[in-house]
Design a protein around this motif. Structure first.
Motif, PDB file in Angstrom:
ATOM      1  N   THR A 189      33.415  12.294   1.797  1.00 16.81           N
ATOM      2  CA  THR A 189      34.732  12.617   2.350  1.00 16.81           C
ATOM      3  C   THR A 189      35.339  11.345   2.936  1.00 16.81           C
ATOM      4  O   THR A 189      34.705  10.683   3.766  1.00 16.81           O
ATOM      5  N   VAL A 190      36.540  11.002   2.497  1.00 17.39           N
ATOM      6  CA  VAL A 190      37.197   9.781   2.951  1.00 17.39           C
ATOM      7  C   VAL A 190      38.511  10.136   3.643  1.00 17.39           C
ATOM      8  O   VAL A 190      39.339  10.858   3.095  1.00 17.39           O
ATOM      9  N   PHE A 191      38.668   9.613   4.861  1.00 22.51           N
ATOM     10  CA  PHE A 191      39.928   9.709   5.597  1.00 22.51           C
ATOM     11  C   PHE A 191      40.497   8.296   5.702  1.00 22.51           C
ATOM     12  O   PHE A 191      40.243   7.587   6.689  1.00 22.51           O
ATOM     13  N   PRO A 192      41.242   7.842   4.692  1.00 20.83           N
ATOM     14  CA  PRO A 192      41.816   6.502   4.752  1.00 20.83           C
ATOM     15  C   PRO A 192      42.885   6.417   5.833  1.00 20.83           C
ATOM     16  O   PRO A 192      43.288   7.429   6.411  1.00 20.83           O
ATOM     17  N   LYS A 198      48.827  10.663   9.007  1.00 20.39           N
ATOM     18  CA  LYS A 198      49.387  12.000   8.780  1.00 20.39           C
ATOM     19  C   LYS A 198      48.802  13.042   9.735  1.00 20.39           C
ATOM     20  O   LYS A 198      49.526  13.822  10.351  1.00 20.39           O
ATOM     21  N   GLN A 199      47.473  13.053   9.829  1.00 17.29           N
ATOM     22  CA  GLN A 199      46.799  14.115  10.577  1.00 17.29           C
ATOM     23  C   GLN A 199      46.610  13.799  12.053  1.00 17.29           C
ATOM     24  O   GLN A 199      46.534  14.705  12.879  1.00 17.29           O
ATOM     25  N   GLY A 200      46.452  12.510  12.371  1.00 14.33           N
ATOM     26  CA  GLY A 200      46.078  12.108  13.715  1.00 14.33           C
ATOM     27  C   GLY A 200      44.564  12.021  13.844  1.00 14.33           C
ATOM     28  O   GLY A 200      43.824  12.776  13.197  1.00 14.33           O
ATOM     29  N   MET A 201      44.102  11.120  14.678  1.00 14.52           N
ATOM     30  CA  MET A 201      42.667  10.903  14.816  1.00 14.52           C
ATOM     31  C   MET A 201      41.939  12.118  15.374  1.00 14.52           C
ATOM     32  O   MET A 201      40.788  12.388  15.017  1.00 14.52           O
ATOM     33  N   CYS A 202      42.577  12.874  16.245  1.00 14.57           N
ATOM     34  CA  CYS A 202      41.910  14.034  16.826  1.00 14.57           C
ATOM     35  C   CYS A 202      41.451  15.001  15.740  1.00 14.57           C
ATOM     36  O   CYS A 202      40.296  15.430  15.720  1.00 14.57           O
ATOM     37  N   SER A 203      42.335  15.322  14.816  1.00  9.62           N
ATOM     38  CA  SER A 203      41.986  16.223  13.717  1.00  9.62           C
ATOM     39  C   SER A 203      40.951  15.595  12.796  1.00  9.62           C
ATOM     40  O   SER A 203      39.982  16.251  12.393  1.00  9.62           O
ATOM     41  N   LEU A 244      43.120   0.840  12.668  1.00  6.66           N
ATOM     42  CA  LEU A 244      43.113   1.793  13.780  1.00  6.66           C
ATOM     43  C   LEU A 244      43.625   1.118  15.044  1.00  6.66           C
ATOM     44  O   LEU A 244      43.340  -0.060  15.295  1.00  6.66           O
ATOM     45  N   THR A 245      44.356   1.859  15.850  1.00  8.31           N
ATOM     46  CA  THR A 245      44.698   1.356  17.173  1.00  8.31           C
ATOM     47  C   THR A 245      43.461   1.449  18.067  1.00  8.31           C
ATOM     48  O   THR A 245      42.489   2.160  17.761  1.00  8.31           O
TER      49      THR A 245
END
Length: 297
Positions: A189-192, A198-203, A244-245
């Motif tokens: 699973t990749v979250f580029p 789009k989703q935000g880091m929390c999600s 990433l911030t």
């Protein structure tokens, strides 16, 4: 997360990368106060010192400095396994990312069924056929999942490979074409970076914990400091713009800590030669402490 003993080991390895100097990363992170911070959090800390790489060795254009990379991973595997057998949480300071092959191999061997959360600007899912550079710090993630190169993880111990369906890559923004195909085929699973936008880091991090932490004993966190945008983390060798911030990075490790499912951790690719007043070393130290439970309030 439940407090336990922490075993810290540095790995002075930079031969898996194209730029030298990341072998001094463990010293920079220690200098930033990580040991004192861990003890302040209430852990019992055992600093096991640093592993040094061989001064010379053989390799090929497709697997540069392979002998040194394999040797240090073999020794890190043994060191990490000993910590796990003593019920300690292994914390490994790199060094380039090739060292994750040794640490994760030990964690997987000890627990049997683990997940991986891999926070990195790169996929690190190459092997000797797909690599564009021959640099072995681009191969450990695939190696620990049985997608090669096998010599990075197979030391005659019958390695336990990690199921890619329990593996998550977060923050990728420089993934090779062939590498991307291999990751999709394997089921990682990749979250580029654009998906984080789009989703935000929390999600994203909540989904990552679910994938890596469900039907497993827990997961290993492998954090490459180049995941963070280079304005905030200049001291690393393979910078990629628009990462990433700092707050996204802290949110990720803070949420991981709250999950209580982290079994072990790598912090890699801090290069003091390229840094500014140890800015990146300090950031790496603080991210480690947050992963171990340091809170804002």
């Amino acid at each position: 997360m439940t407090k336990r003993n922490v075993d810290l080991v540095g790995v002075q390895m930079d031969l898996g990368a194209s730029k030298r100097g990341v072998n001094m990363g463990p010293a920079a992170i220690r200098y930033a106060g990580v040991c004192e911070g861990i003890e302040k959090l209430g852990y019992s800390l055992r600093d096991k010192g640093d592993l040094l790489c061989l001064p010379s060795g053989a390799g090929t254009e497709r697997l540069r400095n392979c002998e040194q990379v394999v040797d240090i991973n073999r020794r890190l595997y043994t060191t990490t396994l000993e910590s796990l057998q003593n019920n300690a949480l292994p914390l490994i300071l790199g060094g380039d990312h090739s060292i994750a092959a040794g640490s994760i191999s030990a964690v997987s061997k000890h627990y049997g069924k683990i997940g991986i959360i891999w926070i990195d600007a790169h996929g690190d899912w190459n092997n000797e056929e797909s690599t564009e550079s021959g640099n072995m710090h681009g191969m450990p993630f695939s190696a620990v999942c049985g997608w090669g190169p096998d010599q990075m993880v197979n030391f005659g111990q019958n390695p336990v490979y990690v199921d890619p369906h329990h593996c998550v890559q977060i923050g990728g923004r420089d993934i090779d074409t062939e590498e991307r195909i291999r990751m999709k085929d394997a089921g990682v699973t990749v979250f580029p970076i654009n998906e984080i936008d789009k989703q935000g880091m929390c999600s994203v991090i909540e989904q990552a914990i679910q994938i890596a932490g469900t039907d497993t004993v827990g997961f290993h966190l492998s954090f490459d400091i180049d995941a963070i945008t280079p304005e905030a983390a200049p001291g690393t060798g393979t910078v990629v713009h628009s990462g990433l911030t700092v707050r996204e990075a802290f949110l990720a490790v803070e949420t991981i800590s709250e999950s209580g499912k982290m079994l072990s951790m790598d912090m890699v690719e801090v290069n003091p030669i390229l840094d500014i007043r140890n800015k990146t070393g300090i950031l790496a130290s603080e991210l480690i402490l947050s992963a171990l439970g340091k809170v804002v309030f």
